[in-house]
Design an enzyme around this catalytic site. Structure first.
Site, PDB file in Angstrom:
ATOM      1  N   LEU A  40      -6.577   3.398 -14.988  1.00  0.00           N
ATOM      2  CA  LEU A  40      -6.518   3.274 -13.526  1.00  0.00           C
ATOM      3  C   LEU A  40      -5.226   2.616 -13.072  1.00  0.00           C
ATOM      4  CD1 LEU A  40      -9.368   4.256 -13.684  1.00  0.00           C
ATOM      5  CD2 LEU A  40     -10.056   2.499 -12.076  1.00  0.00           C
ATOM      6  N   GLY A  44     -14.563  -4.138  -9.579  1.00  0.00           N
ATOM      7  CA  GLY A  44     -14.891  -3.208  -8.498  1.00  0.00           C
ATOM      8  C   GLY A  44     -14.581  -1.766  -8.863  1.00  0.00           C
ATOM      9  N   LYS A  66     -13.268  -4.550   1.330  1.00  0.00           N
ATOM     10  CA  LYS A  66     -14.105  -3.393   0.982  1.00  0.00           C
ATOM     11  C   LYS A  66     -15.615  -3.672   1.117  1.00  0.00           C
ATOM     12  CE  LYS A  66     -10.974  -0.818  -2.030  1.00  0.00           C
ATOM     13  NZ  LYS A  66     -10.894  -0.115  -3.318  1.00  0.00           N
ATOM     14  N   SER A  95       0.824  -1.213   0.000  1.00  0.00           N
ATOM     15  CA  SER A  95       0.000   0.000   0.000  1.00  0.00           C
ATOM     16  C   SER A  95       0.856   1.261   0.000  1.00  0.00           C
ATOM     17  CB  SER A  95      -0.914   0.016   1.225  1.00  0.00           C
ATOM     18  OG  SER A  95      -1.582   1.262   1.299  1.00  0.00           O
ATOM     19  N   ASP A 118     -13.466   6.379  -4.149  1.00  0.00           N
ATOM     20  CA  ASP A 118     -12.774   6.065  -5.410  1.00  0.00           C
ATOM     21  C   ASP A 118     -13.340   6.876  -6.581  1.00  0.00           C
ATOM     22  OD1 ASP A 118     -10.774   4.319  -4.654  1.00  0.00           O
ATOM     23  OD2 ASP A 118     -12.016   2.528  -4.883  1.00  0.00           O
ATOM     24  N   SER A 166      -0.559   4.141   0.727  1.00  0.00           N
ATOM     25  CA  SER A 166      -1.245   5.094   1.603  1.00  0.00           C
ATOM     26  C   SER A 166      -0.373   5.590   2.760  1.00  0.00           C
ATOM     27  CB  SER A 166      -2.534   4.472   2.144  1.00  0.00           C
ATOM     28  OG  SER A 166      -3.407   4.229   1.086  1.00  0.00           O
ATOM     29  N   ASP A 172     -24.587   7.297   0.019  1.00  0.00           N
ATOM     30  CA  ASP A 172     -25.269   6.748  -1.158  1.00  0.00           C
ATOM     31  C   ASP A 172     -24.248   6.216  -2.158  1.00  0.00           C
ATOM     32  OD1 ASP A 172     -27.623   7.463  -0.052  1.00  0.00           O
ATOM     33  OD2 ASP A 172     -27.934   9.251  -1.298  1.00  0.00           O
TER      34      ASP A 172
HETATM   35  P1  NAP Z   1     -11.220  -6.551 -10.393  1.00  0.00           P
HETATM   36  O1  NAP Z   1     -12.503  -6.323  -9.671  1.00  0.00           O
HETATM   37  O2  NAP Z   1     -10.460  -7.808 -10.163  1.00  0.00           O
HETATM   38  O3  NAP Z   1     -11.527  -6.430 -11.983  1.00  0.00           O
HETATM   39  C1  NAP Z   1     -10.527  -6.723 -12.920  1.00  0.00           C
HETATM   40  C2  NAP Z   1     -11.007  -6.327 -14.320  1.00  0.00           C
HETATM   41  O4  NAP Z   1      -9.931  -6.599 -15.245  1.00  0.00           O
HETATM   42  C3  NAP Z   1     -12.224  -7.127 -14.797  1.00  0.00           C
HETATM   43  O5  NAP Z   1     -13.011  -6.317 -15.635  1.00  0.00           O
HETATM   44  C4  NAP Z   1     -11.543  -8.258 -15.599  1.00  0.00           C
HETATM   45  O6  NAP Z   1     -12.369  -8.814 -16.603  1.00  0.00           O
HETATM   46  C5  NAP Z   1     -10.419  -7.492 -16.258  1.00  0.00           C
HETATM   47  N1  NAP Z   1      -9.363  -8.399 -16.696  1.00  0.00           N
HETATM   48  C6  NAP Z   1      -8.432  -9.007 -15.907  1.00  0.00           C
HETATM   49  N2  NAP Z   1      -7.635  -9.801 -16.679  1.00  0.00           N
HETATM   50  C7  NAP Z   1      -8.096  -9.692 -17.951  1.00  0.00           C
HETATM   51  C8  NAP Z   1      -7.700 -10.255 -19.192  1.00  0.00           C
HETATM   52  N3  NAP Z   1      -6.646 -11.109 -19.290  1.00  0.00           N
HETATM   53  N4  NAP Z   1      -8.380  -9.911 -20.335  1.00  0.00           N
HETATM   54  C9  NAP Z   1      -9.425  -9.050 -20.253  1.00  0.00           C
HETATM   55  N5  NAP Z   1      -9.856  -8.472 -19.098  1.00  0.00           N
HETATM   56  C10 NAP Z   1      -9.190  -8.789 -17.965  1.00  0.00           C
HETATM   57  O7  NAP Z   1     -10.174  -5.383 -10.110  1.00  0.00           O
HETATM   58  P2  NAP Z   1     -10.496  -3.858  -9.756  1.00  0.00           P
HETATM   59  O8  NAP Z   1     -10.529  -3.683  -8.288  1.00  0.00           O
HETATM   60  O9  NAP Z   1     -11.667  -3.419 -10.559  1.00  0.00           O
HETATM   61  O10 NAP Z   1      -9.152  -3.132 -10.264  1.00  0.00           O
HETATM   62  C11 NAP Z   1      -8.850  -3.053 -11.635  1.00  0.00           C
HETATM   63  C12 NAP Z   1      -7.563  -2.264 -11.852  1.00  0.00           C
HETATM   64  O11 NAP Z   1      -7.729  -0.924 -11.409  1.00  0.00           O
HETATM   65  C13 NAP Z   1      -6.366  -2.820 -11.053  1.00  0.00           C
HETATM   66  O12 NAP Z   1      -5.228  -2.714 -11.869  1.00  0.00           O
HETATM   67  C14 NAP Z   1      -6.249  -1.880  -9.861  1.00  0.00           C
HETATM   68  O13 NAP Z   1      -4.931  -1.786  -9.378  1.00  0.00           O
HETATM   69  C15 NAP Z   1      -6.681  -0.574 -10.514  1.00  0.00           C
HETATM   70  N6  NAP Z   1      -7.215   0.398  -9.543  1.00  0.00           N
HETATM   71  C16 NAP Z   1      -6.602   1.616  -9.472  1.00  0.00           C
HETATM   72  C17 NAP Z   1      -7.096   2.566  -8.606  1.00  0.00           C
HETATM   73  C18 NAP Z   1      -6.421   3.903  -8.547  1.00  0.00           C
HETATM   74  O14 NAP Z   1      -6.617   4.626  -7.555  1.00  0.00           O
HETATM   75  N7  NAP Z   1      -5.671   4.285  -9.560  1.00  0.00           N
HETATM   76  C19 NAP Z   1      -8.215   2.293  -7.788  1.00  0.00           C
HETATM   77  C20 NAP Z   1      -8.829   1.040  -7.896  1.00  0.00           C
HETATM   78  C21 NAP Z   1      -8.309   0.097  -8.790  1.00  0.00           C
HETATM   79  P3  NAP Z   1     -13.285 -10.121 -16.260  1.00  0.00           P
HETATM   80  O15 NAP Z   1     -14.495  -9.600 -15.558  1.00  0.00           O
HETATM   81  O16 NAP Z   1     -13.566 -10.709 -17.585  1.00  0.00           O
HETATM   82  O17 NAP Z   1     -12.436 -11.021 -15.381  1.00  0.00           O
END
Ligand code: NAP
Length: 275
Positions: free
Chosen positions: A221, A135, A69, A18, A106, A20, A81
């Site tokens: 992201l 998420g 979470k 993290s 977020d 943070s 909300d």
């Molecule tokens: P998550 O709930 O695990 O969702 C992952 C997403 O990536 C799903 O839509 C998944 O598709 C897709 N995915 C993974 N592998 C794939 C592949 N080989 N081909 C196609 N699609 C693929 O994760 P999350 O929490 O939403 O986070 C997603 C990303 O955002 C992460 O990299 C995280 O570090 C980043 N993030 C950044 C911030 C920030 O503050 N910048 C905040 C939150 C998250 P499927 O549904 O088909 O599996």
């Protein structure tokens, strides 16, 4: 008796990755605030018991990361909300009356980062393409709709997850087959990658990007690396590009303000502090 120095922290499992603590300690130092911010690894089975004990030890609140979470939302006495719409909480506030208040910042962080990187960004420019339906996508979609975007073209490898978001968020979300994600990118003016593709250790995002046009706003992201393949291609195409680090920094602003009484600014120094 509560310590006079406020304590806050971040809980997750694991937690060592993290950023943070670096961020909060940077702000505490910058504003000369006497407070502490502590990373705590907590196993899922101990989550509720530990959280309920922390206010008694002087904690005023917590950031919450994976895998807690949804549990954080479930144990809260009050929820915003936006946390309910997103279905998860990343910020807990321990109120003086003993109640636990859950929020999800977020989406706020996403929009604040978008506006910081593209000050002219206008939700009424046209459709937004959102890649991914995990998420993070829930927070992004919720905040784009709240900002006024009229149509979201949502594309995800597993279409059923996109369909679920369409039924949760309503008719301003249009589901586009993953194989047609390139068409959504071409049609949209704002393009957001919420998948983990492009992250260090993950495959590249392999969707057609030839529809990117000068003037489009493209944000990822993923923040490791800071410039993903998507952002490099978008930059070469003349788009405005915004990396994911800013979202991480901006989402922490409401919690810091609430716990330590100072609204912190996200500046270049802040970015350097966490890199
Ligand atoms: P998550 O709930 O695990 O969702 C992952 C997403 O990536 C799903 O839509 C998944 O598709 C897709 N995915 C993974 N592998 C794939 C592949 N080989 N081909 C196609 N699609 C693929 O994760 P999350 O929490 O939403 O986070 C997603 C990303 O955002 C992460 O990299 C995280 O570090 C980043 N993030 C950044 C911030 C920030 O503050 N910048 C905040 C939150 C998250 P499927 O549904 O088909 O599996």
């Amino acid at each position: 008796m509560k310590p006079s120095v406020p304590l806050a922290g971040v809980v997750g499992d694991p937690i060592s990755h993290s950023k943070s603590p670096l961020l909060f300690r940077h702000w505490l130092k910058r504003y000369g605030i006497a407070g502490h911010y502590i990373p705590m690894p907590i196993a899922a089975e101990n989550f509720e018991q530990v959280i309920r004990a922390l206010p008694k030890a002087g904690f005023v609140g917590l950031n919450v990361t994976l895998p807690h979470k949804t549990a954080a939302l479930a144990i809260a006495d009050k929820t915003t909300d936006r946390a309910i719409m997103i279905g998860a909480a990343n910020t807990l506030i321990f109120r003086r009356d003993g109640l636990i208040h859950a929020d999800n910042t977020d989406g706020y962080g996403f929009i604040a980062n978008l506006k910081a990187g593209a000050p002219n960004w206008d939700p009424f420019w046209g459709s937004a393409a959102v890649l991914g339906a995990g998420g993070a996508a829930r927070a992004v979609i919720s905040s784009l709709l709240e900002a006024g975007v009229q149509e979201i073209l949502l594309s995800n490898r597993t279409k059923g997850k996109a369909d679920t978001l369409r039924s949760d968020f309503g008719s301003r979300v249009t589901v586009v087959d993953w194989i047609e994600a390139g068409d959504a990118i071409e049609e949209a003016k704002t393009i957001v990658n919420t998948t983990s593709l492009g992250m260090v250790g993950q495959p590249e995002l392999r969707v057609p990007l030839d529809g990117l046009a000068p003037g489009d706003v493209v944000t990822d992201l993923v923040y490791a690396p800071l410039e993903t393949g998507l952002l490099a291609t978008a930059r070469a195409a003349g788009c405005t590009v915004i990396d994911g680090l800013g979202m991480l920094l901006h989402q922490a602003v409401p919690g810091f303000e609430r716990w330590f009484g100072q609204r912190p600014e996200v500046t270049e120094d802040t970015r350097l502090a966490v890199l």
